[in-house]
Design a protein around this motif. Structure first.
Motif, PDB file in Angstrom:
ATOM      1  N   GLU A  64       0.652  -1.228  -0.012  1.00  0.00           N
ATOM      2  CA  GLU A  64      -0.111   0.014   0.026  1.00  0.00           C
ATOM      3  C   GLU A  64       0.958   1.089  -0.082  1.00  0.00           C
ATOM      4  OE1 GLU A  64      -2.378  -0.874   3.397  1.00  0.00           O
ATOM      5  OE2 GLU A  64      -3.355  -2.438   2.505  1.00  0.00           O
ATOM      6  N   LEU A  65       1.925   1.164   0.869  1.00  0.00           N
ATOM      7  CA  LEU A  65       2.769   2.115   0.761  1.00  0.00           C
ATOM      8  C   LEU A  65       3.519   2.542  -0.752  1.00  0.00           C
ATOM      9  CD1 LEU A  65       4.343   1.828   4.312  1.00  0.00           C
ATOM     10  CD2 LEU A  65       3.028   3.755   3.619  1.00  0.00           C
ATOM     11  N   GLU A  66       3.930   1.402  -1.152  1.00  0.00           N
ATOM     12  CA  GLU A  66       4.619   1.641  -2.384  1.00  0.00           C
ATOM     13  C   GLU A  66       3.430   2.206  -3.502  1.00  0.00           C
ATOM     14  OE1 GLU A  66       5.810  -2.444  -2.984  1.00  0.00           O
ATOM     15  OE2 GLU A  66       7.771  -1.983  -2.165  1.00  0.00           O
ATOM     16  N   CYS A  67       2.279   1.836  -3.356  1.00  0.00           N
ATOM     17  CA  CYS A  67       1.199   2.225  -4.309  1.00  0.00           C
ATOM     18  C   CYS A  67       1.013   3.784  -4.106  1.00  0.00           C
ATOM     19  CB  CYS A  67       0.117   1.463  -3.952  1.00  0.00           C
ATOM     20  SG  CYS A  67      -1.408   2.286  -4.983  1.00  0.00           S
ATOM     21  N   ILE A  71       1.943   6.541  -6.990  1.00  0.00           N
ATOM     22  CA  ILE A  71       0.926   7.157  -7.650  1.00  0.00           C
ATOM     23  C   ILE A  71       1.421   8.959  -7.173  1.00  0.00           C
ATOM     24  CG2 ILE A  71      -1.431   8.270  -7.328  1.00  0.00           C
ATOM     25  CD1 ILE A  71      -2.198   5.371  -6.857  1.00  0.00           C
ATOM     26  N   SER A  72       2.199   9.042  -6.331  1.00  0.00           N
ATOM     27  CA  SER A  72       2.475  10.600  -5.920  1.00  0.00           C
ATOM     28  C   SER A  72       3.581  11.020  -7.440  1.00  0.00           C
ATOM     29  CB  SER A  72       2.967  11.001  -4.630  1.00  0.00           C
ATOM     30  OG  SER A  72       4.195   9.848  -4.498  1.00  0.00           O
ATOM     31  N   THR A  73       4.395   9.937  -7.389  1.00  0.00           N
ATOM     32  CA  THR A  73       5.358  10.245  -8.349  1.00  0.00           C
ATOM     33  C   THR A  73       4.788  10.391  -9.856  1.00  0.00           C
ATOM     34  OG1 THR A  73       7.122   8.698  -7.190  1.00  0.00           O
ATOM     35  CG2 THR A  73       7.676   9.353  -9.585  1.00  0.00           C
ATOM     36  N   ILE A  74       3.860   9.551 -10.285  1.00  0.00           N
ATOM     37  CA  ILE A  74       3.108   9.410 -11.401  1.00  0.00           C
ATOM     38  C   ILE A  74       2.492  10.806 -11.687  1.00  0.00           C
ATOM     39  CG2 ILE A  74       1.372   8.804 -12.866  1.00  0.00           C
ATOM     40  CD1 ILE A  74       1.939   5.863 -11.452  1.00  0.00           C
ATOM     41  N   VAL A  75       1.990  11.159 -10.645  1.00  0.00           N
ATOM     42  CA  VAL A  75       1.092  12.537 -10.613  1.00  0.00           C
ATOM     43  C   VAL A  75       2.141  13.932 -10.740  1.00  0.00           C
ATOM     44  CG1 VAL A  75      -0.449  14.222  -9.419  1.00  0.00           C
ATOM     45  CG2 VAL A  75      -0.858  11.703  -9.516  1.00  0.00           C
ATOM     46  N   ASP A  80       2.044  14.533 -21.685  1.00  0.00           N
ATOM     47  CA  ASP A  80       1.399  15.423 -22.599  1.00  0.00           C
ATOM     48  C   ASP A  80       0.087  14.663 -22.573  1.00  0.00           C
ATOM     49  OD1 ASP A  80       3.698  16.764 -23.306  1.00  0.00           O
ATOM     50  OD2 ASP A  80       4.212  15.468 -24.860  1.00  0.00           O
ATOM     51  N   GLU A  81      -0.249  13.415 -22.238  1.00  0.00           N
ATOM     52  CA  GLU A  81      -1.532  12.897 -22.422  1.00  0.00           C
ATOM     53  C   GLU A  81      -1.829  12.487 -20.740  1.00  0.00           C
ATOM     54  OE1 GLU A  81      -3.820  12.021 -24.800  1.00  0.00           O
ATOM     55  OE2 GLU A  81      -2.440  13.208 -26.077  1.00  0.00           O
ATOM     56  N   VAL A  82      -2.899  13.023 -20.470  1.00  0.00           N
ATOM     57  CA  VAL A  82      -3.715  12.544 -19.015  1.00  0.00           C
ATOM     58  C   VAL A  82      -4.282  11.090 -19.100  1.00  0.00           C
ATOM     59  CG1 VAL A  82      -6.095  13.035 -19.620  1.00  0.00           C
ATOM     60  CG2 VAL A  82      -5.099  13.753 -17.271  1.00  0.00           C
ATOM     61  N   SER A  83      -4.209  10.395 -20.232  1.00  0.00           N
ATOM     62  CA  SER A  83      -4.669   9.006 -20.149  1.00  0.00           C
ATOM     63  C   SER A  83      -3.234   8.241 -19.745  1.00  0.00           C
ATOM     64  CB  SER A  83      -5.083   8.696 -21.599  1.00  0.00           C
ATOM     65  OG  SER A  83      -4.002   8.795 -22.706  1.00  0.00           O
ATOM     66  N   ILE A  84      -2.154   8.575 -19.990  1.00  0.00           N
ATOM     67  CA  ILE A  84      -0.792   7.973 -19.476  1.00  0.00           C
ATOM     68  C   ILE A  84      -0.983   8.002 -17.874  1.00  0.00           C
ATOM     69  CG2 ILE A  84       1.561   8.062 -19.566  1.00  0.00           C
ATOM     70  CD1 ILE A  84       1.518   9.058 -22.284  1.00  0.00           C
ATOM     71  N   VAL A  85      -1.133   8.934 -17.442  1.00  0.00           N
ATOM     72  CA  VAL A  85      -1.383   9.085 -15.994  1.00  0.00           C
ATOM     73  C   VAL A  85      -2.500   8.107 -15.490  1.00  0.00           C
ATOM     74  CG1 VAL A  85      -1.840  10.678 -14.149  1.00  0.00           C
ATOM     75  CG2 VAL A  85      -0.575  11.345 -16.041  1.00  0.00           C
ATOM     76  N   PHE A  86      -3.662   8.331 -16.020  1.00  0.00           N
ATOM     77  CA  PHE A  86      -4.619   7.194 -15.588  1.00  0.00           C
ATOM     78  C   PHE A  86      -4.331   5.802 -15.755  1.00  0.00           C
ATOM     79  CE2 PHE A  86      -7.636  11.068 -16.310  1.00  0.00           C
ATOM     80  CZ  PHE A  86      -7.305  11.658 -15.065  1.00  0.00           C
TER      81      PHE A  86
END
Length: 166
Positions: A64-67, A71-75, A80-86
């Motif tokens: 859970e902590l790794e997740c 996610i904070s790193t991804i955000v 360029d594409e928000v779909s890559i983030v999702f």
């Protein structure tokens, strides 16, 4: 025991008593072995379904902590594409659940839908709304296929993680 004695008296003249007794003993041993195996498998399933040891619980918290870190790193990265983030977010969520090979993450943001895998017809799921400035933008659902999994297959901490992310 009485039935065995009566049975022995009936078939002893036929010379089958020792042969049948050996077969019955053999079948009894097989049923006992099957029972022992089923009992062992049930205990394994119970340990997998409900982490009880400190080590098992700690492994789940680490995932859970790794997740959250992923996610904070991804955000924080610019794409360029928000779909890559999702897509990256739902894949990170998938890894955080107890049964990552069975879980399917569904993310809906406005009119866009993202899935880690195809959804089966029947599922059990955890659900959290994505709300920004008092407006519902979408949701995240984490599914397990039913009837293989039940609502009890989810950990309470996984729901807390889901609410934290949304």
């Amino acid at each position: 025991m009485i039935l065995e004695i009566q049975f022995a008296k009936m078939i002893k003249p036929l010379g089958l008593y020792h042969s049948l007794k050996n077969h019955f003993n053999f079948l009894n041993d097989i049923f006992k072995s099957i029972f022992d195996i089923l009992h062992f498998l049930f205990r394994i399933k119970e340990n997998i379904m409900f982490p009880t040891t400190t080590k098992q619980k700690l492994k789940e918290r680490i995932k859970e902590l790794e997740c959250l870190y992923e996610i904070s790193t991804i955000v924080n990265q610019s794409y360029d594409e928000v779909s890559i983030v999702f897509d990256a977010v739902i894949l990170s969520l998938k890894k955080a659940w107890r049964f990552p090979y069975n879980v399917i993450v569904e993310l809906k943001i406005e009119d866009q839908l993202f899935l880690t895998d195809e959804l089966p017809e029947e599922t059990v799921f955890q659900y959290a709304k994505i709300i920004t400035y008092k407006q519902e933008l979408g949701y995240i659902k984490v599914h397990y296929p039913s009837p293989e999994f039940k609502q009890e297959s989810f950990l309470q901490e996984e729901l807390i993680l889901l609410f934290t992310i949304t």
